[in-house]
Write a protein that holds these residues in place. Structure first.
Motif, mmCIF file in Angstrom:
data_model
loop_
_atom_site.group_PDB
_atom_site.id
_atom_site.type_symbol
_atom_site.label_atom_id
_atom_site.label_comp_id
_atom_site.label_asym_id
_atom_site.label_seq_id
_atom_site.Cartn_x
_atom_site.Cartn_y
_atom_site.Cartn_z
ATOM 1 N N ILE A 1 -3.095 12.828 92.869
ATOM 2 C CA ILE A 1 -2.219 12.976 91.712
ATOM 3 C C ILE A 1 -1.945 11.589 91.150
ATOM 4 N N GLY A 2 -1.747 11.531 89.835
ATOM 5 C CA GLY A 2 -1.542 10.238 89.199
ATOM 6 C C GLY A 2 -0.781 10.359 87.899
ATOM 7 N N LYS A 3 -0.995 9.424 87.004
ATOM 8 C CA LYS A 3 -0.239 9.367 85.751
ATOM 9 C C LYS A 3 -0.428 10.618 84.897
ATOM 10 N N LYS A 4 -1.654 11.146 84.867
ATOM 11 C CA LYS A 4 -1.914 12.303 84.025
ATOM 12 C C LYS A 4 -1.226 13.561 84.538
ATOM 13 N N ASP A 5 -0.727 13.513 85.756
ATOM 14 C CA ASP A 5 0.043 14.631 86.311
ATOM 15 C C ASP A 5 1.542 14.406 86.110
ATOM 16 N N GLY A 6 1.903 13.418 85.281
ATOM 17 C CA GLY A 6 3.303 13.104 85.056
ATOM 18 C C GLY A 6 3.927 12.292 86.168
ATOM 19 N N MET A 7 3.083 11.699 87.002
ATOM 20 C CA MET A 7 3.584 10.952 88.159
ATOM 21 C C MET A 7 3.800 9.484 87.785
ATOM 22 N N TYR B 1 -5.254 9.883 90.295
ATOM 23 C CA TYR B 1 -5.094 9.681 91.724
ATOM 24 C C TYR B 1 -4.268 8.413 91.952
ATOM 25 N N THR B 2 -3.858 8.219 93.191
ATOM 26 C CA THR B 2 -3.006 7.084 93.546
ATOM 27 C C THR B 2 -3.355 6.601 94.943
ATOM 28 N N PHE B 3 -3.322 5.290 95.153
ATOM 29 C CA PHE B 3 -3.406 4.705 96.483
ATOM 30 C C PHE B 3 -2.028 4.157 96.843
#
Length: 579
Positions: free
Chosen positions: A469-475, A504-506
């Motif tokens: 999950i990342g920015k495009k998921d509102g994260m 995505y995220t690390f």
């Protein structure tokens, strides 16, 4: 120059701050106080750390609140207990001439029953950390329905620490008629969103340039190999004999280790981090404030709220991952109009971060050479001579035995005596640095490291994980920290570096919490997608001159126990102001 008397403050407040030594207002105080005294509009105040923001909102707040009412009229939210205690202490001093006005600080790590007792006695002003305040709200121990003023102090720091959902929950308990005042050193997108979502046409004041550092701070950096980091730190500390500063580290473990190494090597140093009890933290801070400690080694979170006006240096053992963290770190020095120096230890591949800081903060960063042995010894010798010249001679106390001293030294001429005094004082440095190597390296060399984990801020106590999950998921960073806390029970202080990408995220997490993260996310859906967590493989470092590094397929453990390939790439994310 303007005076506090001309800003519209009441005579009791002016007299109280006069006793504290307040003479002339700082720029943020001069602009904010007259406006806030009108009390009829939301407000955003942007100014660097150490410019007097507490007085800028605290003084008008005390004048606007009636001490005859027992209900809570003002709430000040602080990111940490240290800062909250400092704010409450300042407000109590400012209100010394106002009878029946009570300021109560509520924060974690102390007895909640005692805090409830103080609130029930009447607390017109409450200074709170978000977590403890929510606990009090759930216990129905605090009533915010009559709240007139809400102050968000260090708003950028609260969001960086993952308090967004807590702030949302707290604001939902307050009435719509209150006035909201937001103060911050920087204005990232997340803070701007707070002003848009929770404030009504706020009046905004910016002192200096937004997102810049104090102009009284000199910014220096030293280039070295990663294996020489601690030796370089010692060399720099020795080169500044009168240094009184904070050394910032990324993790609690690194903080403790560096402090222990310094103490072992004879320095007056100690650690400040999240694993200390409140009693231990108070003991360390007392020693630091009375200068029994010369060096305080701290994490970013633990150092919030440190209010020491005469720090000479801030040292970045590692550069922080966030731009805002650098601003807050360096702002610990050069407070109250003084000057200070911010020093960063970096490897060659981190030079691009210096370029980014230089551009975004509009600050001049100067590359310095790590002192060689002879330079350190010379600096220490001159410092000894200066101390010798400034030493007070108490004739009466020494008169009885000085003739015997002169008799013992009569065979030594002036030059021989000076040499022996100098040798006695700094022979330790001469012995240590006699064969010391030069720690400097040339810019552009050793770009690649054999220890990739260190390049991504991972130490032996951490694991680097991948989540889909990342920015495009509102994260964003605060939301991810909140999810890790709510779903997995892992607090933000146990999370290291976070690299947020599009989908995505690390992120780094202390090794002992890895299984908790896998278990917590094993059956979670976010933005319509099932969350997948994996132990990260070898991320591809950025390629010089290219926007993207070449992606590399790796195999790693995921939260379903299997081995699954994924693509990992790391690049400089300018949009989120991360390195």
């Amino acid at each position: 120059m303007n005076s506090f008397e001309n800003l519209g403050l009441s005579q009791p407040v002016v007299e109280a701050i006069g006793k504290l030594g307040f003479e002339n207002p700082t720029p943020i105080q001069e602009q904010a106080i007259p406006f806030l005294l009108e009390g009829n509009q939301d407000f955003v105040g942007l100014a660097q750390t150490g410019t007097g923001k507490t007085a800028a909102y605290g003084l008008p707040l005390l004048d606007l609140i009636s001490p005859d009412e027992r209900a809570t009229k003002a709430l000040i939210l602080s990111p940490t207990r240290e800062l909250g205690l400092q704010i409450a202490d300042d407000l109590k001093k400012f209100s010394g001439n106002i009878r029946n006005l009570n300021v109560v600080a509520v924060y974690g790590g102390a007895s909640i029953e005692e805090q409830i007792r103080k609130i029930k006695k009447g607390a017109q002003v409450i200074v709170a950390t978000p977590g403890r305040l929510l606990d009090l709200i759930r216990r129905r121990a605090i009533d915010l329905r009559e709240l007139e003023y809400l102050v968000l102090d260090e708003a950028d720091e609260m969001l960086n620490m993952g308090f967004k959902e807590d702030i949302d929950a707290i604001l939902s308990e307050t009435n719509e008629d209150k006035r909201t005042w937001l103060f911050s050193a920087t204005m990232p997108r997340e803070v701007r969103n707070i002003s848009k979502n929770y404030m009504d046409n706020p009046h905004e004041i910016t002192v200096g340039t937004a997102n810049t550092t104090n102009q009284n701070i000199e910014h220096h950096y030293y280039l070295m190999n990663n294996r020489d980091r601690y030796d370089a730190l010692k060399r720099i500390v020795d080169f500044y004999p009168e240094i009184y500063g904070i050394i910032f580290c990324r993790t609690r473990r690194e903080t403790q280790e560096v402090a222990e190494y310094l103490m072992r090597d004879g320095y007056n140093a100690d650690a400040l981090h999240g694993e200390l009890t409140q009693q231990q933290r108070d003991r360390v801070m007392r020693k630091f404030k009375n200068r029994s400690l010369q060096l305080l080694v701290a994490t970013d979170v633990a150092a919030r709220g440190i209010d020491v006006d005469n720090l000479t240096h801030v040292l970045h053992y590692n550069l922080p991952d966030e731009l805002e963290f650098y601003t807050h770190r360096s702002g610990r020095t050069a407070r109250a109009g003084r000057t200070g120096i911010s020093l960063a230890l970096i490897t060659p591949k981190e030079e691009r971060k210096i370029g980014f800081l230089r551009k975004k903060l509009n600050a001049n960063f100067t590359k310095q050479n790590i002192p060689v042995g002879n330079e350190v010894c010379e600096k220490q010798a001159l410092h000894f001579v200066q101390r010798l010249k400034e030493t007070e001679i108490k004739e009466e106390e020494m008169s009885s035995f000085m003739p015997s001293v002169f008799d013992e030294l009569q065979d030594l001429d002036r030059d021989e005596l000076i040499k022996r005094l100098a040798a006695l004082e700094f022979s330790r440095f001469a012995d240590y640095y006699r064969d010391a190597k030069d720690l400097n390296i040339k810019a552009g060399s050793s770009r690649r490291s054999n220890d990739r984990d260190r390049d991504y801020g991972v130490n032996e106590s951490e694991k680097r994980l991948f989540i889909n999950i990342g920015k495009k998921d509102g994260m964003d960073v605060p939301r991810l920290l909140n999810q890790l806390h709510r779903v997995c029970g892992v607090r933000g202080k146990n999370i290291g570096r976070i690299d947020l990408k599009g989908v995505y995220t690390f992120f780094n997490v202390e090794s002992k919490y890895v299984d908790d993260v896998f278990k917590g996310f094993s059956d979670v859906v976010i933005a319509g997608r099932k969350v997948r967590v994996e132990e990260a493989g070898d991320e591809q470092a950025p390629s010089r001159g290219k926007r993207y590094g070449k992606p590399r397929k790796e195999f790693s453990r995921d939260n379903r126990g299997g081995r699954k390939p994924h693509r990992g790439q790391s690049r400089f994310n300018r949009e989120s102001k991360r390195y």
